[in-house]
Design an enzyme around this catalytic site. Structure first.
Site, PDB file in Angstrom:
ATOM      1  CD  GLU A   1      -2.883   1.322   0.493  1.00  0.00           C
ATOM      2  OE1 GLU A   1      -2.521   1.708  -0.640  1.00  0.00           O
ATOM      3  OE2 GLU A   1      -4.069   1.178   0.819  1.00  0.00           O
ATOM      4  CG  ASP A   2      -0.910   4.793  -1.450  1.00  0.00           C
ATOM      5  OD1 ASP A   2      -1.589   4.109  -0.645  1.00  0.00           O
ATOM      6  OD2 ASP A   2      -1.433   5.645  -2.193  1.00  0.00           O
TER       7      ASP A   2
ATOM      8  CG  ASP B   1      -5.141   9.291   6.730  1.00  0.00           C
ATOM      9  OD1 ASP B   1      -4.753   9.681   7.839  1.00  0.00           O
ATOM     10  OD2 ASP B   1      -5.870   9.990   6.000  1.00  0.00           O
TER      11      ASP B   1
ATOM     12  CE  LYS C   1      -1.181  11.502   5.947  1.00  0.00           C
ATOM     13  NZ  LYS C   1      -2.401  12.044   5.279  1.00  0.00           N
TER      14      LYS C   1
ATOM     15  CG  PHE D   1      -3.267  15.692   1.283  1.00  0.00           C
ATOM     16  CD1 PHE D   1      -4.158  14.632   1.367  1.00  0.00           C
ATOM     17  CD2 PHE D   1      -2.840  16.103   0.031  1.00  0.00           C
ATOM     18  CE1 PHE D   1      -4.616  13.993   0.220  1.00  0.00           C
ATOM     19  CE2 PHE D   1      -3.289  15.479  -1.122  1.00  0.00           C
ATOM     20  CZ  PHE D   1      -4.172  14.426  -1.020  1.00  0.00           C
ATOM     21  CB  VAL D   2       2.138  13.426   1.465  1.00  0.00           C
ATOM     22  CG1 VAL D   2       2.812  14.000   2.697  1.00  0.00           C
ATOM     23  CG2 VAL D   2       1.535  12.053   1.776  1.00  0.00           C
TER      24      VAL D   2
ATOM     25  NE  ARG E   1      -3.333   8.637  -9.273  1.00  0.00           N
ATOM     26  CZ  ARG E   1      -3.886   8.318  -8.115  1.00  0.00           C
ATOM     27  NH1 ARG E   1      -3.122   7.909  -7.118  1.00  0.00           N
ATOM     28  NH2 ARG E   1      -5.184   8.410  -7.932  1.00  0.00           N
TER      29      ARG E   1
HETATM   30  P1  5GP Z   1      -7.263   5.257   5.300  1.00  0.00           P
HETATM   31  O1  5GP Z   1      -8.360   4.279   5.037  1.00  0.00           O
HETATM   32  O2  5GP Z   1      -6.038   4.644   5.967  1.00  0.00           O
HETATM   33  O3  5GP Z   1      -7.739   6.462   6.026  1.00  0.00           O
HETATM   34  O4  5GP Z   1      -6.827   5.848   3.923  1.00  0.00           O
HETATM   35  C1  5GP Z   1      -6.001   5.210   3.070  1.00  0.00           C
HETATM   36  C2  5GP Z   1      -6.099   5.814   1.701  1.00  0.00           C
HETATM   37  O5  5GP Z   1      -6.380   7.213   1.740  1.00  0.00           O
HETATM   38  C3  5GP Z   1      -4.771   5.693   1.007  1.00  0.00           C
HETATM   39  O6  5GP Z   1      -4.672   4.493   0.292  1.00  0.00           O
HETATM   40  C4  5GP Z   1      -4.762   6.908   0.110  1.00  0.00           C
HETATM   41  O7  5GP Z   1      -5.396   6.605  -1.092  1.00  0.00           O
HETATM   42  C5  5GP Z   1      -5.590   7.931   0.838  1.00  0.00           C
HETATM   43  N1  5GP Z   1      -4.745   8.883   1.586  1.00  0.00           N
HETATM   44  C6  5GP Z   1      -4.581   8.963   2.914  1.00  0.00           C
HETATM   45  N2  5GP Z   1      -3.743   9.950   3.251  1.00  0.00           N
HETATM   46  C7  5GP Z   1      -3.357  10.527   2.088  1.00  0.00           C
HETATM   47  C8  5GP Z   1      -2.450  11.609   1.755  1.00  0.00           C
HETATM   48  O8  5GP Z   1      -1.830  12.268   2.605  1.00  0.00           O
HETATM   49  N3  5GP Z   1      -2.307  11.872   0.430  1.00  0.00           N
HETATM   50  C9  5GP Z   1      -2.959  11.185  -0.541  1.00  0.00           C
HETATM   51  N4  5GP Z   1      -2.723  11.543  -1.787  1.00  0.00           N
HETATM   52  N5  5GP Z   1      -3.806  10.169  -0.269  1.00  0.00           N
HETATM   53  C10 5GP Z   1      -3.990   9.842   1.029  1.00  0.00           C
END
Ligand code: 5GP
Length: 177
Positions: A102-103, A106, A134, A155-156, A168
């Site tokens: 995963e990238d 959050d 995070k 946010f990144v 991207r």
């Molecule tokens: P989560 O379910 O952990 O809150 O969110 C995960 C997804 O939210 C990540 O796979 C990504 O697509 C998006 N996301 C969360 N934080 C960021 C961020 O800082 N930048 C971007 N571009 N996407 C984020």
């Protein structure tokens, strides 16, 4: 380039290409060691992980299968908190060593959901690699086996991550100003 504007937002350089390369190499070496003698199936989470996944896989030296899946829970810069379905997950993971790539994690909601969906298919093991985490945004504790960088709740974009579809292709990671 230390500053960047995408649409209405300004970003500053946060992780350089060098730092990313070094970390990806390190993670690749660790994964190669841990999966010695095994042939895992890697599930790359599209779209955001495409660049990390591609670079990471070049550093992994065990035979592996690569598959792509997709989940969506985000629009713009705020999490909607809603987790949508997992697309592309097949029964092929049954009895396999699964590595999810995963990238960014959050709130952790997407990953928790995805992990449950994979677990339901009865894999031999599951591990998670995420380039970014995070920690302060996590809503529930989740074990990430391979973490690139712990980052603040900001946010990144770049290196696969987008802001409203843009950014991207950047080879560095930028943080919202
Ligand atoms: P989560 O379910 O952990 O809150 O969110 C995960 C997804 O939210 C990540 O796979 C990504 O697509 C998006 N996301 C969360 N934080 C960021 C961020 O800082 N930048 C971007 N571009 N996407 C984020």
């Amino acid at each position: 380039m230390h500053m960047l504007k995408i649409k209405d937002k300004e970003f500053t350089l946060y992780l350089s290409q060098k730092e990313l390369e070094r970390k990806v190499k390190e993670l690749g070496e660790q994964i190669s060691k841990d999966y010695q003698g095994k042939s895992p199936i890697v599930l790359g989470v599209l779209n955001g992980a495409f660049m990390f996944l591609s670079d990471l896989m070049k550093e992994v030296e065990v035979p592996l299968e690569l598959s792509f899946i997709k989940i969506a829970s985000y629009s713009g810069t705020n999490s909607t908190g809603k987790v949508k379905e997992v697309i592309g997950l097949s029964e092929d993971v049954k009895g396999r060593h699964v590595l999810i790539v995963e990238d960014i994690v959050d709130t952790g909601l997407s990953m928790t959901h995805l992990k449950e969906m994979v677990e339901a298919q009865k894999p031999a093991s599951i591990a998670i690699a995420s380039l970014l985490v995070k920690p302060e945004a996590l809503k529930e504790p989740i074990d990430i086996d391979y973490v690139g960088f712990d980052i603040p709740t900001k946010f990144v974009v770049g290196y696969g991550l987008d802001y409203d579809g843009f950014g991207r292709n950047l080879k560095e990671i930028y943080q919202l100003k």
